[in-house]
Design an enzyme around this catalytic site. Structure first.
Site, mmCIF file in Angstrom:
data_model
loop_
_atom_site.group_PDB
_atom_site.id
_atom_site.type_symbol
_atom_site.label_atom_id
_atom_site.label_comp_id
_atom_site.label_asym_id
_atom_site.label_seq_id
_atom_site.Cartn_x
_atom_site.Cartn_y
_atom_site.Cartn_z
ATOM 1 N N LYS A 36 83.657 49.533 26.259
ATOM 2 C CA LYS A 36 83.220 50.170 27.510
ATOM 3 C C LYS A 36 84.439 50.708 28.255
ATOM 4 O O LYS A 36 85.496 50.070 28.273
ATOM 5 C CB LYS A 36 82.477 49.119 28.352
ATOM 6 C CG LYS A 36 81.831 49.668 29.614
ATOM 7 C CD LYS A 36 81.002 48.572 30.307
ATOM 8 C CE LYS A 36 80.382 49.038 31.607
ATOM 9 N NZ LYS A 36 79.539 48.010 32.245
ATOM 10 N N SER A 86 74.832 49.081 33.448
ATOM 11 C CA SER A 86 75.781 50.152 33.341
ATOM 12 C C SER A 86 76.425 50.300 31.964
ATOM 13 O O SER A 86 77.040 51.321 31.693
ATOM 14 C CB SER A 86 76.892 49.939 34.385
ATOM 15 O OG SER A 86 77.606 48.750 34.104
ATOM 16 N N SER A 125 74.432 44.271 33.587
ATOM 17 C CA SER A 125 74.815 45.489 32.854
ATOM 18 C C SER A 125 74.993 45.353 31.352
ATOM 19 O O SER A 125 75.179 46.355 30.673
ATOM 20 C CB SER A 125 76.098 46.064 33.441
ATOM 21 O OG SER A 125 75.772 46.811 34.579
HETATM 22 N N1 GLN Z 1 72.747 47.361 38.246
HETATM 23 C C1 GLN Z 1 73.632 46.449 38.889
HETATM 24 C C2 GLN Z 1 74.499 47.167 39.871
HETATM 25 O O1 GLN Z 1 74.423 48.364 39.930
HETATM 26 C C3 GLN Z 1 74.457 45.721 37.870
HETATM 27 C C4 GLN Z 1 75.619 46.485 37.407
HETATM 28 C C5 GLN Z 1 76.528 45.700 36.509
HETATM 29 O O2 GLN Z 1 76.185 44.628 36.020
HETATM 30 N N2 GLN Z 1 77.720 46.224 36.334
HETATM 31 O O3 GLN Z 1 75.241 46.571 40.598
#
Ligand code: GLN
Length: 490
Positions: free
Chosen positions: A79, A154, A178
């Site tokens: 990532k 994400s 995410s």
């Molecule tokens: N969807 C959540 C957020 O936007 C989790 C994102 C993540 O785990 N990086 O904060």
């Protein structure tokens, strides 16, 4: 050779047996990338030349006995919020568009020491803020099961790459779901480890008290083997733990006989869509048919997890993202008058809408006068949530939950309404607030042919428990289809 149905562990074994070479594997991955990447857009950067050179070196290392691990020779995608020395690390943001770190993240050292082969950086929501990979400054990733749907986020690029066969394994990061949510949307397996298990050194921080790096792969065994490589004490990360129980792949099992699972009743209320509910209840039936005990119980703090999470995550993000000011890293606005104007224009032009919204929200809840009313209250709420999970784990071995209330939304649907996107994180964020481990395993396809995953949540340090149950569940479920086999768009 049928690479589609082969796991990373099996491929690595074939390398050891000299049935295939590391170069064959890298070539196979880049063939898939060539075929599919134009449609999926899982990657932000590819290291084709380096990967072939590295394949040769690793092959030699395996033959000479320098790389003996179970994943030696396996190509892996990373990532783009994880630093790789000398390679762009953008966090899918314009503000880091030309940022090249001078050092490797600790996890990169570890996967290189294990003889794995880096193939590129995957797309993500900008600074990991989002649930669809649409907030990337470099365009969205598409879901390999249906290209008009999002892959989740994400870590959408990592999950889409594994689902499409464009990577054997991938690294994601999970601050509020995410890894687990896009794994569910893409029909792959992903683990968020107990906080502190994997070093965050070299992971660009979103919300430091919640962030963890974890594996994404085709199945539980592959993910367990990778997690074993990633885990371990790192002096460079003050929150990293010295765990002695990281032999995650040793005890995978095929039974859930007598295992006590708890399902929070609140997770089954209005917000949950019918197709996900059906898949979830079918998965529960499968577990009980194999001797598991599944009980339903009430988790009263469920309604507070989203507000507590978004207040804490945004507060930490607003502080972490202060460093991107046009001086130390990457992008700087072209025209400005004086230092303050430079800061302002750089940040205005460099950050996307969602990131700005969170910086504003975070600065607000931390500001004098609102700190007690919001931030402090959120911390107190977090303590109550943790208490309720502690209680649940005194009654149950593992908690079961969907990973998201719905299957992958269509591209464009979620950005219109950020608040409802936030609500979609209801089943994942408490795990981060409490530092718990969680795994998503694919369990079904909905009527549109989109994957649904089931989430298993363990108490702190109980990765082995959830890995055993997840691998048993996979056996009961049988082979999960791949996008091509499911007759989707690729
Ligand atoms: N969807 C959540 C957020 O936007 C989790 C994102 C993540 O785990 N990086 O904060």
């Amino acid at each position: 050779m049928d690479f589609d149905t082969m796991t990373a562990l099996e491929a690595a074994e074939k390398i050891k047996q000299r049935q295939i070479s590391t170069t064959d594997l890298v070539k196979q991955v880049f063939d898939q990338i060539e075929k599919k990447e134009g449609k999926v857009h899982a990657y932000l950067d590819l290291y084709k030349k380096d990967a072939f050179a590295r394949a040769k070196e690793v092959q030699k290392g395996i033959e000479e006995g320098r790389y003996r691990g179970p994943l030696a020779g396996i190509p892996i995608a990373v990532k783009d919020n994880i630093c790789v020395k000398g390679k762009k690390t953008t966090c899918a943001s314009k503000i880091l568009g030309n940022f090249v770190p001078q050092y490797n993240a600790e996890v990169i050292h570890r996967i290189l020491d294990a003889g794995m082969i880096l193939i590129g950086k995957t797309n993500m929501d900008e600074f990991a803020m989002g649930s669809t990979t649409e907030t990337s400054a470099y365009g969205p990733t598409k879901n390999p099961w249906n290209l008009s749907h999002v892959p989740g986020g994400s870590s959408g690029g990592s999950c889409a790459a594994v689902a499409a066969g464009e990577a054997w394994l991938a690294l994601g990061s999970d601050t509020g779901g995410s890894i687990r949510q896009p794994s569910s949307f893409c029909g792959v397996t992903g683990i968020k480890p107990t906080y502190g298990t994997v070093s965050r050194y070299g992971l660009v921080a979103y919300a430091s008290s919640l962030d963890q790096i974890g594996p994404v792969g085709k199945d539980t065994a592959d993910c367990a083997a990778l997690l074993e490589i990633l885990s371990g004490k790192d002096e460079k990360d003050g929150t990293s733990l010295n765990r002695r129980d990281t032999g995650f792949s040793e005890e995978l099992s095929d039974t859930v006989m007598g295992v006590k699972f708890g399902v929070p009743l609140e997770y089954l209320s209005e917000g949950l869509s019918e197709p996900v509910k059906k898949a979830f209840m079918d998965a529960i039936k499968l577990l009980t048919a194999h001797g598991a005990i599944v009980d339903f119980f009430s988790m009263k703090t469920t309604e507070y997890v989203i507000p507590a999470y978004y207040i804490i995550a945004c507060a930490e993000a607003s502080s972490n993202l202060e460093r991107f000011d046009g001086v130390k890293y990457g992008f700087r606005a072209r025209d400005y008058e004086g230092l303050h104007d430079m800061y302002k224009k750089t940040r205005t032009e460099g950050f996307g809408e969602e990131v700005k919204r969170r910086i504003l929200l975070g600065s607000f809840v931390l500001s004098a006068g609102y700190y007690d009313a919001y931030y402090l209250k959120a911390l107190r709420t977090k303590a109550l949530i943790k208490k309720e999970f502690d209680q649940a784990f005194s009654d149950y071995d593992i908690l079961l939950a969907p990973a998201a209330p719905y299957t992958a939304p269509r591209i464009g649907e979620s950005l219109k309404d950020p608040l409802s996107m936030y609500l979609g994180d209801i089943y994942t964020v408490a795990v981060n607030l409490c530092g718990l481990p969680g795994i998503t395993v694919p369990c079904a396809l909905d009527v549109k042919g989109l994957p649904v995953g089931i989430q298993m949540i363990g108490n702190c340090f109980q990765e082995k428990k959830i890995l055993r149950a997840a691998s048993a569940f996979e056996k009961f479920r049988g082979a999960f289809p791949r996008p091509e086999m499911g007759g989707a768009c690729l």
